[in-house]
Design an enzyme around this catalytic site. Sequence first.
Site, PDB file in Angstrom:
ATOM      1  N   LYS A  52      -8.333   4.015  11.644  1.00 11.34           N
ATOM      2  CA  LYS A  52      -9.139   4.187  11.038  1.00 11.34           C
ATOM      3  C   LYS A  52      -9.827   5.444  11.210  1.00 11.34           C
ATOM      4  O   LYS A  52     -10.907   5.819   9.950  1.00 11.34           O
ATOM      5  CB  LYS A  52     -10.273   3.161  12.120  1.00 11.34           C
ATOM      6  CG  LYS A  52     -10.168   1.554  11.737  1.00 11.34           C
ATOM      7  CD  LYS A  52     -10.352   1.259  10.368  1.00 11.34           C
ATOM      8  CE  LYS A  52      -9.860  -0.132  10.335  1.00 11.34           C
ATOM      9  NZ  LYS A  52      -9.654  -0.367   8.224  1.00 11.34           N
ATOM     10  N   LEU A  99       1.114  -1.297   0.101  1.00  7.34           N
ATOM     11  CA  LEU A  99      -0.323   0.167  -0.358  1.00  7.34           C
ATOM     12  C   LEU A  99       0.740   1.941   0.088  1.00  7.34           C
ATOM     13  O   LEU A  99       0.273   2.382  -0.800  1.00  7.34           O
ATOM     14  CB  LEU A  99      -1.158  -0.006   1.707  1.00  7.34           C
ATOM     15  CG  LEU A  99      -1.933  -1.146   1.575  1.00  7.34           C
ATOM     16  CD1 LEU A  99      -2.768  -1.021   2.669  1.00  7.34           C
ATOM     17  CD2 LEU A  99      -2.943  -0.733   0.148  1.00  7.34           C
ATOM     18  N   VAL A 148     -16.264  -8.738  13.218  1.00  3.95           N
ATOM     19  CA  VAL A 148     -16.850  -8.963  12.110  1.00  3.95           C
ATOM     20  C   VAL A 148     -16.320 -10.736  12.333  1.00  3.95           C
ATOM     21  O   VAL A 148     -15.374 -11.092  13.288  1.00  3.95           O
ATOM     22  CB  VAL A 148     -16.150  -9.156  10.739  1.00  3.95           C
ATOM     23  CG1 VAL A 148     -16.417  -9.926   9.913  1.00  3.95           C
ATOM     24  CG2 VAL A 148     -15.857  -7.725  10.794  1.00  3.95           C
TER      25      VAL A 148
END
Length: 340
Positions: A167, A65, A193
């Site tokens: 975040k 990234l 999740v």
Amino acid sequence: MAMAGSPAVCVTGAGGYIASWLVKLLLARGYSVHGTVRDLSDKKTAHLKRLENAAENLRLFKADLLVYDAMAAAVVGCQGVFHVATPVPSEKLTDPELQMLASAVTGTTNVLRAASAANVQRAVAVSSIVAVEINPKGWPEGKIRDENCWSDEEFCRSIESWYPVAKIISEKAALEYGHRTGLDVVTVNPGLVFGPLLQPIVNASNQFLIYLLKGGPDKVRNKLWHVVDVRDLAEALLLVYEAPQASGRHICAPHVISVRDLLDLLKSKYPGYPYTTEESICDRDHPAPMTSDKLKKLGWSCRLLEETIADTVEFFQQAGFLEDLGGEDPCRFPPLFNKI
């Protein structure tokens, strides 16, 4: 061969827990997928290559990234981008600003710059409810939290809770980039999740569930957790990509359960595991409720929490993740979850 005319999309961090399910869904729906991974070895990518239609429609790119040119090469020819990867530093953070925060923002910006250069139609970035629910400034106590609610970045910094800070700032950077450049950027904020895994390594959120089943030496706070199934999250990501009217943020956290209630649910369904003891669960305040109505209005629906838990535990059993109960190394609770 890729099907003629099958639209191509790029998924960053394609080998990860959420991204693997998204890649599976995209391939099943006739998309060609460019997946970025940091390591092309079979150990990290075999689960992707086994997916239906992967032989024809999945291309994997080795891309970090933080290296813009590598990201740009992966996005060429794509109509959409799903930014799922999150830099997760493995070592202890000695310089969080540099090791985690700068890389989270740089990574997000690189992906979006690559998307702009490739003229993609829409970029979807995965954020988290930790960017929504932590000590929001000026949000009335008890008022249902929606997409207008932001966690207090300064508060998170003051308690050295770096994952939420990463975040918050990377989601803000993504939305800001969209406003500034005209790139169509939408974000999704999942809760905790759960669900079966496609990759061989247990991720942190499922380690959370394994710890409740196995027990161990660590304390767990009796927090009210907002939960979503990984398969429903993949559907949500595709929906906000495909729905023309989708815009801005989308909370994806339909179920709410406290740690105590989750433990009781597991004990009633799966007797015989050692389990975390009642004493190691410490009580704490519960946050205000949160709504996923914005997603539901786009047509999103999700399975029941009980179904998710059943599928996940059954998967753990078959994968052997619940064995070695009396082993030398005690099971540990992922420290991240006591910090958020």
